[in-house]
Write a protein that holds these residues in place. Structure first.
Motif, PDB file in Angstrom:
ATOM      1  N   ARG A 198     -58.631  21.539   6.767  1.00 41.10           N
ATOM      2  CA  ARG A 198     -58.184  20.689   7.875  1.00 41.10           C
ATOM      3  C   ARG A 198     -59.426  20.073   8.503  1.00 41.10           C
ATOM      4  O   ARG A 198     -60.482  20.689   8.507  1.00 41.10           O
ATOM      5  CB  ARG A 198     -57.470  21.528   8.964  1.00 41.10           C
ATOM      6  CG  ARG A 198     -56.276  22.346   8.467  1.00 41.10           C
ATOM      7  CD  ARG A 198     -55.097  21.455   8.213  1.00 41.10           C
ATOM      8  NE  ARG A 198     -53.896  22.142   7.748  1.00 41.10           N
ATOM      9  CZ  ARG A 198     -53.551  22.241   6.482  1.00 41.10           C
ATOM     10  NH1 ARG A 198     -54.337  21.812   5.522  1.00 41.10           N
ATOM     11  NH2 ARG A 198     -52.397  22.802   6.156  1.00 41.10           N
ATOM     12  N   ASP A 205     -52.061  23.011 -10.587  1.00 39.93           N
ATOM     13  CA  ASP A 205     -51.346  22.770  -9.330  1.00 39.93           C
ATOM     14  C   ASP A 205     -50.386  21.585  -9.453  1.00 39.93           C
ATOM     15  O   ASP A 205     -50.590  20.708 -10.284  1.00 39.93           O
ATOM     16  CB  ASP A 205     -52.401  22.445  -8.254  1.00 39.93           C
ATOM     17  CG  ASP A 205     -51.907  22.704  -6.851  1.00 39.93           C
ATOM     18  OD1 ASP A 205     -50.763  23.133  -6.679  1.00 39.93           O
ATOM     19  OD2 ASP A 205     -52.704  22.473  -5.909  1.00 39.93           O
ATOM     20  N   TYR A 262     -43.105  27.629   3.468  1.00 40.17           N
ATOM     21  CA  TYR A 262     -42.877  27.817   4.900  1.00 40.17           C
ATOM     22  C   TYR A 262     -41.922  28.973   5.178  1.00 40.17           C
ATOM     23  O   TYR A 262     -41.920  29.539   6.265  1.00 40.17           O
ATOM     24  CB  TYR A 262     -42.311  26.527   5.520  1.00 40.17           C
ATOM     25  CG  TYR A 262     -43.260  25.340   5.493  1.00 40.17           C
ATOM     26  CD1 TYR A 262     -44.596  25.483   5.160  1.00 40.17           C
ATOM     27  CD2 TYR A 262     -42.811  24.063   5.838  1.00 40.17           C
ATOM     28  CE1 TYR A 262     -45.458  24.398   5.143  1.00 40.17           C
ATOM     29  CE2 TYR A 262     -43.662  22.967   5.826  1.00 40.17           C
ATOM     30  CZ  TYR A 262     -44.992  23.137   5.475  1.00 40.17           C
ATOM     31  OH  TYR A 262     -45.830  22.055   5.468  1.00 40.17           O
ATOM     32  N   GLU A 289     -38.660  27.166   1.139  1.00 46.70           N
ATOM     33  CA  GLU A 289     -38.361  26.969   2.566  1.00 46.70           C
ATOM     34  C   GLU A 289     -37.109  27.704   3.033  1.00 46.70           C
ATOM     35  O   GLU A 289     -36.952  27.973   4.210  1.00 46.70           O
ATOM     36  CB  GLU A 289     -38.209  25.469   2.866  1.00 46.70           C
ATOM     37  CG  GLU A 289     -39.520  24.696   2.761  1.00 46.70           C
ATOM     38  CD  GLU A 289     -39.378  23.225   3.099  1.00 46.70           C
ATOM     39  OE1 GLU A 289     -38.247  22.760   3.309  1.00 46.70           O
ATOM     40  OE2 GLU A 289     -40.421  22.542   3.135  1.00 46.70           O
ATOM     41  N   ASN A 309     -58.647  24.718  -4.050  1.00 47.90           N
ATOM     42  CA  ASN A 309     -58.328  23.459  -4.730  1.00 47.90           C
ATOM     43  C   ASN A 309     -59.618  22.731  -5.092  1.00 47.90           C
ATOM     44  O   ASN A 309     -60.502  22.562  -4.254  1.00 47.90           O
ATOM     45  CB  ASN A 309     -57.496  22.555  -3.814  1.00 47.90           C
ATOM     46  CG  ASN A 309     -56.122  23.124  -3.546  1.00 47.90           C
ATOM     47  OD1 ASN A 309     -55.225  23.039  -4.379  1.00 47.90           O
ATOM     48  ND2 ASN A 309     -55.954  23.741  -2.379  1.00 47.90           N
TER      49      ASN A 309
HETATM   50  P1  C2E Z   1     -51.545  21.647  -2.597  1.00 42.97           P
HETATM   51  O1  C2E Z   1     -52.759  22.265  -3.176  1.00 42.97           O
HETATM   52  O2  C2E Z   1     -50.387  21.463  -3.505  1.00 42.97           O
HETATM   53  O3  C2E Z   1     -51.146  22.542  -1.345  1.00 42.97           O
HETATM   54  C1  C2E Z   1     -49.827  22.745  -0.912  1.00 42.97           C
HETATM   55  C2  C2E Z   1     -49.456  21.819   0.211  1.00 42.97           C
HETATM   56  O4  C2E Z   1     -48.054  21.978   0.495  1.00 42.97           O
HETATM   57  C3  C2E Z   1     -50.162  22.124   1.520  1.00 42.97           C
HETATM   58  O5  C2E Z   1     -50.297  20.901   2.241  1.00 42.97           O
HETATM   59  C4  C2E Z   1     -49.166  23.040   2.229  1.00 42.97           C
HETATM   60  O6  C2E Z   1     -49.300  23.035   3.622  1.00 42.97           O
HETATM   61  C5  C2E Z   1     -47.863  22.394   1.828  1.00 42.97           C
HETATM   62  N1  C2E Z   1     -46.754  23.357   1.855  1.00 42.97           N
HETATM   63  C6  C2E Z   1     -46.802  24.681   1.621  1.00 42.97           C
HETATM   64  N2  C2E Z   1     -45.587  25.246   1.710  1.00 42.97           N
HETATM   65  C7  C2E Z   1     -44.719  24.245   2.000  1.00 42.97           C
HETATM   66  C8  C2E Z   1     -43.305  24.207   2.229  1.00 42.97           C
HETATM   67  O7  C2E Z   1     -42.591  25.197   2.180  1.00 42.97           O
HETATM   68  N3  C2E Z   1     -42.772  22.980   2.516  1.00 42.97           N
HETATM   69  C9  C2E Z   1     -43.533  21.852   2.588  1.00 42.97           C
HETATM   70  N4  C2E Z   1     -42.921  20.722   2.863  1.00 42.97           N
HETATM   71  N5  C2E Z   1     -44.874  21.868   2.386  1.00 42.97           N
HETATM   72  C10 C2E Z   1     -45.464  23.054   2.091  1.00 42.97           C
HETATM   73  P2  C2E Z   1     -51.678  20.465   2.905  1.00 42.97           P
HETATM   74  O8  C2E Z   1     -52.361  21.657   3.492  1.00 42.97           O
HETATM   75  O9  C2E Z   1     -51.425  19.293   3.766  1.00 42.97           O
HETATM   76  O10 C2E Z   1     -52.542  20.026   1.648  1.00 42.97           O
HETATM   77  C11 C2E Z   1     -52.194  18.912   0.895  1.00 42.97           C
HETATM   78  C12 C2E Z   1     -53.019  18.805  -0.348  1.00 42.97           C
HETATM   79  O11 C2E Z   1     -54.388  18.516  -0.038  1.00 42.97           O
HETATM   80  C13 C2E Z   1     -53.069  20.086  -1.163  1.00 42.97           C
HETATM   81  O12 C2E Z   1     -51.913  20.214  -1.956  1.00 42.97           O
HETATM   82  C14 C2E Z   1     -54.327  19.877  -1.980  1.00 42.97           C
HETATM   83  O13 C2E Z   1     -54.054  19.120  -3.145  1.00 42.97           O
HETATM   84  C15 C2E Z   1     -55.196  19.073  -1.040  1.00 42.97           C
HETATM   85  N6  C2E Z   1     -56.205  19.976  -0.459  1.00 42.97           N
HETATM   86  C16 C2E Z   1     -56.101  20.820   0.581  1.00 42.97           C
HETATM   87  N7  C2E Z   1     -57.261  21.483   0.793  1.00 42.97           N
HETATM   88  C17 C2E Z   1     -58.121  21.055  -0.156  1.00 42.97           C
HETATM   89  C18 C2E Z   1     -59.481  21.363  -0.492  1.00 42.97           C
HETATM   90  O14 C2E Z   1     -60.140  22.213   0.116  1.00 42.97           O
HETATM   91  N8  C2E Z   1     -60.033  20.682  -1.544  1.00 42.97           N
HETATM   92  C19 C2E Z   1     -59.327  19.759  -2.278  1.00 42.97           C
HETATM   93  N9  C2E Z   1     -59.936  19.144  -3.287  1.00 42.97           N
HETATM   94  N10 C2E Z   1     -58.045  19.473  -1.997  1.00 42.97           N
HETATM   95  C20 C2E Z   1     -57.449  20.099  -0.963  1.00 42.97           C
END
Ligand code: C2E
Ligand code: MG
Ligand code: MG
Ligand code: MG
Length: 275
Positions: free
Chosen positions: A60, A177, A255, A237, A115
């Motif tokens: 974040r 992923d 979630y 969910e 990730n």
């Molecule tokens: P991701 O790796 O597929 O991570 C899962 C995303 O789905 C996360 O969003 C998480 O908050 C969300 N999520 C988890 N459970 C649920 C659920 O039950 N319902 C819904 N609607 N969403 C859920 P987030 O945290 O916004 O991250 C989005 C993407 O950003 C991640 O998808 C990942 O690809 C990328 N990301 C996050 N952190 C990093 C990082 O440190 N490095 C890199 N390269 N990419 C990152």
């Protein structure tokens, strides 16, 4: 609305304001890196309803003026302007530092998933850093998983295989992923030999109501079992989704169990959940 891992250039936009925004965001990102404005949240990966088996680190940006910014809003841009290796380095160091803390608290078998962006996978120094960090922190490589996004693999299979083969050699787990959102080529499964597949939440969404998605998932789960690939269903969910997946004996994330939360909140969760 077009989904994540994408960006758009709006061609009919006023060119000057586009460049101004671009330059401003670049400046703010660089400033953010220097000022340590990023934080890691963690989301539990569950084995059954009460057992946490691992955590996924999710970055974040705690922006001083704009508040908490989600990764989807800055990672594609950071990737585009070449800042992802630096941000990703921080994610790895901070994630492993925190994991060590949890191990020292007694949660010895806790695993961490990180990730990796495309630019990181293409950069040899990232693997070297992973190996060095694991040694210097005294963390077993089997406690770390690197998540690669399916759509990043397309067109770069050789470079990515070089990276994943190195990881596998030292015992770091490789996870695919967002499976099901890209081309989902079975060829990749054969070539990369991943340890884990994370099924995208667009599949989990519709189970068990949608027969097609349910059949697709259960068939894929059987395939993965035969191939000795671990499965995580993302985006759980509801109770119905949970019950359906529990019957299939799969790991889950979503979630329904917990949103991504701060390290302090995870420490509290670890005390209340089975571990
Ligand atoms: P991701 O790796 O597929 O991570 C899962 C995303 O789905 C996360 O969003 C998480 O908050 C969300 N999520 C988890 N459970 C649920 C659920 O039950 N319902 C819904 N609607 N969403 C859920 P987030 O945290 O916004 O991250 C989005 C993407 O950003 C991640 O998808 C990942 O690809 C990328 N990301 C996050 N952190 C990093 C990082 O440190 N490095 C890199 N390269 N990419 C990152
Ligand atoms: Mg992920
Ligand atoms: Mg990802
Ligand atoms: Mg995912």
């Amino acid at each position: 609305r077009a989904g994540k891992n994408k960006y758009h250039l709006y061609k009919d936009m006023n060119t000057l304001s586009y460049f101004q925004n671009f330059v401003k965001l670049e400046k703010e990102l660089k400033h953010g890196i220097k000022n340590k404005e990023f934080i890691l949240y963690y989301q539990p990966i569950m084995e059954g309803k009460n057992k946490i088996c691992g955590l996924e680190a999710l970055i974040r940006w705690d922006h001083p003026k704009r508040g908490m910014i989600s990764p989807g809003e800055f990672i594609p841009f950071a990737e585009e302007i070449g800042l992802m290796p630096e941000i990703g380095e921080w994610v790895l160091c901070e994630g492993l530092r925190q994991l060590k803390e949890w191990h020292l608290m007694g949660y010895h078998s806790l695993t961490l998933s990180i990730n990796a962006s495309k630019a990181q996978m293409m950069d040899n120094r990232f693997f070297d850093l992973i190996r060095e960090m694991l040694v210097s922190k005294g963390i077993s490589p089997s406690k770390l998983g690197i998540e690669i996004t399916e759509s990043d693999v397309c067109g770069y299979i050789e470079n990515i295989m070089e990276f994943t083969n190195q990881l596998k050699e030292i015992g770091v787990k490789v996870s695919l992923d967002d499976f099901g959102t890209g081309l989902s080529s079975l060829k990749y499964l054969k070539e990369i030999q991943v340890d884990q597949i994370k099924f995208d939440r667009s599949f989990t969404n519709n189970i068990p109501i949608n027969d097609f998605d349910s059949a697709l998932l259960s068939g894929m789960f059987t395939l993965c079992e035969r191939l000795d690939i671990e499965v995580v269903a993302e985006g759980v969910e509801t109770e119905d989704q949970f019950l359906y997946l529990q019957k299939m004996n799969q790991k889950m994330q979503g979630y329904y169990f917990s949103k991504p939360v701060s390290a302090e909140q995870i420490t509290k969760l670890l005390q209340t959940y089975e571990f």
